[in-house]
Motif scaffolding. Structure first.
Motif, PDB file in Angstrom:
ATOM      1  N   GLN A 188      25.515 -15.785 118.607  1.00 37.47           N
ATOM      2  CA  GLN A 188      24.693 -14.213 118.289  1.00 37.47           C
ATOM      3  C   GLN A 188      26.047 -13.329 118.618  1.00 37.47           C
ATOM      4  N   PRO A 189      27.374 -12.953 117.755  1.00 37.02           N
ATOM      5  CA  PRO A 189      27.939 -12.204 118.255  1.00 37.02           C
ATOM      6  C   PRO A 189      28.015 -10.948 118.183  1.00 37.02           C
ATOM      7  N   ALA A 190      27.149 -10.333 117.344  1.00 32.55           N
ATOM      8  CA  ALA A 190      26.703  -9.146 116.517  1.00 32.55           C
ATOM      9  C   ALA A 190      25.964  -8.064 118.139  1.00 32.55           C
ATOM     10  N   GLY A 191      24.848  -8.965 118.243  1.00 36.17           N
ATOM     11  CA  GLY A 191      23.759  -8.578 119.496  1.00 36.17           C
ATOM     12  C   GLY A 191      22.451  -7.645 118.866  1.00 36.17           C
ATOM     13  N   PHE A 192      22.267  -7.867 117.395  1.00 38.41           N
ATOM     14  CA  PHE A 192      21.393  -6.727 117.020  1.00 38.41           C
ATOM     15  C   PHE A 192      19.707  -7.545 117.778  1.00 38.41           C
ATOM     16  N   ALA A 193      19.619  -5.650 118.055  1.00 40.48           N
ATOM     17  CA  ALA A 193      18.072  -5.646 118.385  1.00 40.48           C
ATOM     18  C   ALA A 193      16.931  -6.949 117.682  1.00 40.48           C
ATOM     19  N   VAL A 194      16.147  -7.149 118.745  1.00 39.67           N
ATOM     20  CA  VAL A 194      15.000  -8.548 118.082  1.00 39.67           C
ATOM     21  C   VAL A 194      13.624  -7.187 117.848  1.00 39.67           C
ATOM     22  N   ASP A 195      13.152  -7.383 116.400  1.00 43.77           N
ATOM     23  CA  ASP A 195      11.790  -6.738 116.138  1.00 43.77           C
ATOM     24  C   ASP A 195      10.554  -7.418 116.023  1.00 43.77           C
ATOM     25  N   VAL A 196       9.811  -6.803 115.699  1.00 46.13           N
ATOM     26  CA  VAL A 196       8.671  -7.783 115.139  1.00 46.13           C
ATOM     27  C   VAL A 196       7.785  -6.992 114.118  1.00 46.13           C
ATOM     28  N   ARG A 197       7.799  -7.410 113.110  1.00 50.39           N
ATOM     29  CA  ARG A 197       6.780  -6.598 112.349  1.00 50.39           C
ATOM     30  C   ARG A 197       6.066  -7.387 111.100  1.00 50.39           C
ATOM     31  N   THR A 198       4.572  -6.854 110.551  1.00 47.94           N
ATOM     32  CA  THR A 198       3.857  -7.563 109.989  1.00 47.94           C
ATOM     33  C   THR A 198       3.840  -8.171 108.582  1.00 47.94           C
ATOM     34  N   VAL A 199       3.047  -8.828 108.099  1.00 42.74           N
ATOM     35  CA  VAL A 199       3.809  -9.184 106.664  1.00 42.74           C
ATOM     36  C   VAL A 199       2.128 -10.126 106.442  1.00 42.74           C
ATOM     37  N   THR A 200       2.392 -10.898 105.339  1.00 36.63           N
ATOM     38  CA  THR A 200       1.226 -11.231 104.898  1.00 36.63           C
ATOM     39  C   THR A 200       2.125 -12.724 103.749  1.00 36.63           C
ATOM     40  N   GLY A 238      10.842  -3.078 121.005  1.00 33.67           N
ATOM     41  CA  GLY A 238      10.925  -3.193 122.356  1.00 33.67           C
ATOM     42  C   GLY A 238      12.042  -4.164 122.403  1.00 33.67           C
ATOM     43  N   GLY A 239      12.470  -4.740 121.803  1.00 30.20           N
ATOM     44  CA  GLY A 239      13.297  -6.213 122.312  1.00 30.20           C
ATOM     45  C   GLY A 239      14.234  -6.257 122.571  1.00 30.20           C
ATOM     46  N   PRO A 240      15.611  -6.944 123.311  1.00 31.26           N
ATOM     47  CA  PRO A 240      16.314  -7.565 124.179  1.00 31.26           C
ATOM     48  C   PRO A 240      17.422  -7.245 122.723  1.00 31.26           C
ATOM     49  N   ASP A 241      18.151  -7.291 123.313  1.00 30.96           N
ATOM     50  CA  ASP A 241      19.971  -8.093 122.235  1.00 30.96           C
ATOM     51  C   ASP A 241      19.224  -9.766 121.633  1.00 30.96           C
ATOM     52  N   ASP A 242      19.726  -9.862 120.102  1.00 33.56           N
ATOM     53  CA  ASP A 242      19.057 -11.300 120.206  1.00 33.56           C
ATOM     54  C   ASP A 242      20.050 -12.019 121.246  1.00 33.56           C
ATOM     55  N   THR A 243      21.379 -11.910 121.034  1.00 33.84           N
ATOM     56  CA  THR A 243      22.127 -12.159 122.724  1.00 33.84           C
ATOM     57  C   THR A 243      21.809 -11.916 123.208  1.00 33.84           C
ATOM     58  N   GLY A 244      21.349 -11.668 124.408  1.00 32.36           N
ATOM     59  CA  GLY A 244      20.571 -11.496 124.932  1.00 32.36           C
ATOM     60  C   GLY A 244      19.695 -12.806 125.805  1.00 32.36           C
ATOM     61  N   ALA A 245      18.476 -12.634 124.399  1.00 30.85           N
ATOM     62  CA  ALA A 245      17.800 -13.686 124.273  1.00 30.85           C
ATOM     63  C   ALA A 245      17.438 -14.452 124.928  1.00 30.85           C
ATOM     64  N   LEU A 246      18.764 -14.590 124.221  1.00 32.34           N
ATOM     65  CA  LEU A 246      18.981 -16.068 123.885  1.00 32.34           C
ATOM     66  C   LEU A 246      20.058 -17.340 124.886  1.00 32.34           C
ATOM     67  N   ALA A 247      21.030 -16.090 126.198  1.00 27.18           N
ATOM     68  CA  ALA A 247      20.843 -17.230 127.417  1.00 27.18           C
ATOM     69  C   ALA A 247      19.931 -16.599 127.574  1.00 27.18           C
ATOM     70  N   SER A 248      18.610 -15.222 127.854  1.00 24.07           N
ATOM     71  CA  SER A 248      17.335 -16.128 128.870  1.00 24.07           C
ATOM     72  C   SER A 248      16.717 -17.181 128.897  1.00 24.07           C
ATOM     73  N   TYR A 249      16.943 -17.504 127.317  1.00 27.27           N
ATOM     74  CA  TYR A 249      16.025 -18.619 126.783  1.00 27.27           C
ATOM     75  C   TYR A 249      16.815 -19.825 127.631  1.00 27.27           C
ATOM     76  N   ILE A 250      17.900 -19.969 127.396  1.00 23.95           N
ATOM     77  CA  ILE A 250      18.883 -21.123 127.478  1.00 23.95           C
ATOM     78  C   ILE A 250      18.970 -21.034 129.439  1.00 23.95           C
ATOM     79  N   ALA A 251      18.860 -19.991 130.110  1.00 26.12           N
ATOM     80  CA  ALA A 251      18.732 -20.058 131.794  1.00 26.12           C
ATOM     81  C   ALA A 251      17.336 -20.525 131.773  1.00 26.12           C
ATOM     82  N   ASN A 252      16.424 -20.137 131.710  1.00 30.33           N
ATOM     83  CA  ASN A 252      15.304 -20.380 131.484  1.00 30.33           C
ATOM     84  C   ASN A 252      14.427 -21.792 131.423  1.00 30.33           C
ATOM     85  N   HIS A 253      15.145 -22.090 130.514  1.00 26.94           N
ATOM     86  CA  HIS A 253      15.061 -23.318 129.871  1.00 26.94           C
ATOM     87  C   HIS A 253      15.683 -24.537 130.459  1.00 26.94           C
TER      88      HIS A 253
END
Length: 464
Positions: free
Chosen positions: A347-359, A435-450
């Motif tokens: 995840q080199p760019a570190g894009f923000a993680v957002d949430v959208r509603t979709v049908t 309100g999400g973090p950057d996707d690079t940080g999200a990946l680091a958090s997941y790996i650290a916690n699992h």
């Protein structure tokens, strides 16, 4: 002096006296400034010798007449100063507020900090002096200390019915029992995803005994314990906002974790955010139990990234699934230690993680790639589908078919939802959480916690 002149002057004096007594004298008059009195300043510890990096907490109290808004900043002997802060003091009458800042010290240091008020009056506290002597290999040179967090807390405003503190152990400080079974923190960004950034840390405490409780916690790496008053009707999980942080380029922090003041030393999950300060090169974030491959469609690695993005925002946004593309991913992960630089190959760019509603009907269209090189839109574990000849079928969430009218909350980065990663633009959808973090940080958090992380099966999308 004539009689009329004397009478005129007496009338003028009388009018002025009446106006002063009633508070209506306006010509050039100013209200008396709000009284402010600083208490004793202190450093904890004041002097220490040992391994570095370490932490020092500076604090003071200020007594002020409420209601009022304090505007202040910490200023330091090396010429630095913290960001300007505000704290609203509610109620009426004299109130006491404790102002604190935590310093990260990486080498031998000697200095002081003081609070400089900008409102309601301009005033500066006394100086809290400290000294640190580092031993071992952890010594540093140059700028060896910085303020990393600040806080303001009302003192002595305990409401009626508040819980009594937990009984303490033999040291008189650590509670005698483990009140909290599990502590979890969640990240909520309240500004744009670039740096500087402001974010909240939400804390959830599970396994609490029945009735009102008092829980003490602190951010790992700091000295000051803070108190959370848990109401009697807390339920199975009690959640509250613990901290609000402002990180800039000078903060030099990229992760947050809390620990609970109880005998077992309980710690929460760790949260990473990399937009303001990249992690130290060569440092390890976690371990891969096996190779996690990147395939032509994304495969196990893309599934791991999707799981990480969902976990980063799910508790606060209610997201049900996440979607990622293999766009930007350059290599998989090999079994063994995972270093921070490995994450930038994913995840080199570190894009923000957002949430959208979709049908359901919209999602089926968005899952069809517009570029032959896009691979597939890889989902998190609960979402599965089949792609055949440009048509999506068999779309399920947690094993249940998704109807065309069903509304889903999907975590996704804005590059993919904007149509820039080989998939359609998500037109006609609504953003519900930014309100999400950057996707690079999200990946680091997941790996650290699992860790050690297992390779997902790579079977969530069937291509026919």
């Amino acid at each position: 002096m004539g009689l009329s002149t004397k009478i005129g002057r007496r009338i003028a004096v009388l009018v002025a006296a009446v106006a002063l007594a009633s508070g209506t004298l306006a010509s050039g008059a100013q209200a008396a400034p709000t009284p402010v009195a600083f208490g004793t300043v202190s450093a904890s510890p004041k002097a220490q010798s040992g391994d570095c990096p370490t932490a020092v907490t500076l604090s003071t109290t200020v007594k002020v007449k409420a209601p009022v808004t304090l505007k202040y900043a910490w200023t330091f002997s090396d010429g630095d100063r913290s960001r300007a802060r505000t704290y609203k003091v509610g109620g009426k009458g004299l109130k006491t507020v404790r102002l604190s800042t935590s310093l990260k010290v990486t080498g031998d240091a000697r200095g002081w900090g003081a609070v400089r008020l900008a409102g309601p009056v301009r005033k500066t506290s006394g100086k809290a002096a400290f000294s640190v002597t580092c031993t071992g290999d952890g010594t540093g040179t140059g700028d060896t200390w910085d303020s990393v967090t600040t806080s303001a807390v009302g003192v002595g405003d305990t409401p009626a019915g508040s819980p009594t503190p937990a009984p303490t152990g033999q040291d008189g400080e650590t509670p005698a029992q483990n009140l909290v079974g599990k502590a979890t923190i969640a990240f909520e960004r309240t500004t744009a995803s670039k740096c500087p950034v402001t974010f909240k840390i939400h804390g959830s405490f599970e396994g609490l005994p029945a009735g009102a409780q008092t829980v003490q916690y602190r951010v790992v790496g700091t000295q000051e314990w803070k108190t959370v008053n848990v109401p009697a009707d807390h339920g199975t999980v009690f959640t509250t906002v613990l901290e609000t942080f402002e990180w800039g380029w000078e903060t030099e922090e990229s992760s947050i974790r809390i620990e609970v003041n109880q005998p077992d030393g309980l710690r929460s999950n760790v949260i990473h955010y990399f937009k303001c300060h990249p992690p130290v090169g060569g440092a390890q974030v976690g371990v891969a139990a096996e190779d996690i491959a990147l395939t032509g469609n994304g495969g196990p690695l893309a599934e791991l990234v999707a799981d990480a993005m969902l976990e980063a925002v799910q508790s606060l946004s209610g997201a049900q699934a996440a979607l990622v593309s293999k766009y930007g991913m350059r290599k998989g992960l090999q079994a063994g230690p995972i270093k921070y630089e490995d994450l930038y190959g994913i995840q080199p760019a570190g894009f923000a993680v957002d949430v959208r509603t979709v049908t359901g009907a919209q999602l089926k269209k968005f899952l069809v790639p517009t570029s032959p090189n896009a691979g597939v839109a890889t989902p998190s574990a609960a979402l599965r589908y089949t792609l055949k000849d440009g048509v999506v079928t068999g779309l399920t969430l947690n094993g249940t078919p998704v109807s065309d009218t069903q509304v889903l909350k999907i975590a996704i980065n804005y590059q993919m939802s904007g149509g820039w990663q080989g998939f359609p633009q998500w037109q006609g959808t609504s953003g519900v959480y930014y309100g999400g973090p950057d996707d690079t940080g999200a990946l680091a958090s997941y790996i650290a916690n699992h860790s050690p992380v297992q390779a997902p099966a790579g079977d969530r999308v069937t291509v026919q």
